[in-house]
Design an enzyme around this catalytic site. Sequence first.
Site, PDB file in Angstrom:
ATOM      1  CG  ASP A 350     -23.091  -1.890  19.438  1.00  0.00           C
ATOM      2  OD1 ASP A 350     -22.038  -1.258  19.376  1.00  0.00           O
ATOM      3  OD2 ASP A 350     -23.153  -3.120  19.360  1.00  0.00           O
ATOM      4  CB  THR A 351     -26.841   1.435  24.191  1.00  0.00           C
ATOM      5  OG1 THR A 351     -27.498   0.199  23.908  1.00  0.00           O
ATOM      6  CG2 THR A 351     -27.790   2.334  24.946  1.00  0.00           C
ATOM      7  CB  VAL A 352     -26.005   6.895  22.774  1.00  0.00           C
ATOM      8  CG1 VAL A 352     -25.079   6.611  21.609  1.00  0.00           C
ATOM      9  CG2 VAL A 352     -27.401   7.213  22.287  1.00  0.00           C
TER      10      VAL A 352
END
Length: 528
Positions: A350-352
């Site tokens: 979960d990362t942008v």
Amino acid sequence: MRDFQRSGRSVAYGTNGMAATSSPLATLAAVETLRSGGNAVDAAVTASAILCVTEPHMTGIGGDCFALIGRKDGSIIGLNGSGRAPAAADREWLKTAGLEAGISETSVHSVTVPGAIDAWHHLLAHHGTISLAQALEPAIGFAERGVPATPRVAWDWQRQVSKLEADEGSRRHLLFNGKAPLSGEVYRLPALAETMRIIAKEGREAFYEGAIAEDLVSFLQSRGGLHELEDFRATCHDYVEPISTNYAGSDIVELPPNGQGLTVLIALNILKRFDLAGFAHDGVERTHLQLEAIRIAFELRNEHIADPGFHEVPVSELLSDSTADRMADRISLTRSLPVSGKEKMPLAADTVYLTVVDKEGTAISFINSVFAAFGSGMTSPKTGITLHNRGKGFMTDPNHPNCIGPSRRPLHTIIPAMIRKDGRIAGSYGVMGGAYQPMGHVQVAVNMLTYGMDIQEAIDAPRYFFENGVVSLEKGASDMVARGLSDLGHEVVRPNEPLGGGQGIMLGTNGVLTGGSDPRKDGLALGI
């Protein structure tokens, strides 16, 4: 050129700037920032703040940030904006902490001091043209007025309800009438908007020294955390020297440890020992070789990567020809390596990641994250800040270089990348997905530099990854590849969700920018 009878999208083109993010609202805001006279750094921080609203499970001001800034002259600046463990996390505490099995995803000890706001402030102060208040303004508006949940965000959010239900602040701020938002349903984050407004008014000091810091320290201590106000006050980014290796005539540039970018370079060095161009890009041989190379690279990562301020990481040795030769000799084209367990690490996806290039040719490769979905699952009831769980990347063996310790940074998964060729910046890209990220970097680079794909094709291509002793093979990969890998001794499964997501912008020698955005997410690339 892609087959127009198949699903997919064309690359985006531009000549005066481009942005690629995983959220349409963030991409558009980045482009608007460029059009209004801002530069790539301004646009990146503005987009990142919006992503904290549009993808709160992936990123937030309670997380960490890394960036690479590439100039027209080919120079690249690296920034490490990752936070540290509390100063009180010493060996005496560890002896009685009961963490022999490691640090769990929702443990208060998984929360290191968030580094994102400090990184954003200094990126703008040193390399931008707008203030942090200006960069936060669009995000504040979206958090107040509300935004519709996009399809992938809604899908992810639905699967985290039980995690959010377990925490008072998360229930209050991230569930709506006890539920996650559906696709197209508008949600608001008013507490986060107010917190961002305080930061806009008072600056980074509000987060690290003022009322926000005091609230977060009190909140963490109430959960048994070791955090003190001084840990927040001491938070500071580091400018670091990027590391690289040459692959197929281009330099692949990564940040040094404590990030895992070194893993990418080790794997590429191993793959250079094989004639990948002689194999089909979607064939068994290429897939097998890439899987084996990354597995070996993960073993070396897990053995060596740690906070270089406390442990010397032998980067030159790990990137040497002798290491690559020795590791390549372990790989057979007729049989997979036995599962050793040494390749494992805490998984989170979960990362942008986003990238922007401005009209001056400055590129920024930018990544921000809370690690697991909604990080630790702990949200401050007062501020609406969800705290990441980067401390899960620590080991708890006192003899391991990556053991949790006073003011140490953990092995970090989020990694931005750049491509440099003939002394100029040729590309800026990144692939999200926790432990998958090095594999994603390798695959996109090989797709472009060995097989001649454009950035969108390179991102779109079916993915595969070795995790938990088995090979996950996306649905887009053929049954022929699945059977071939099984014949080589790999245990193959089809994962329930896609592997990661990515963005990229390539800078052509003719001045044309080419952008791609991952269909596994909701975003897009736009050029001007």
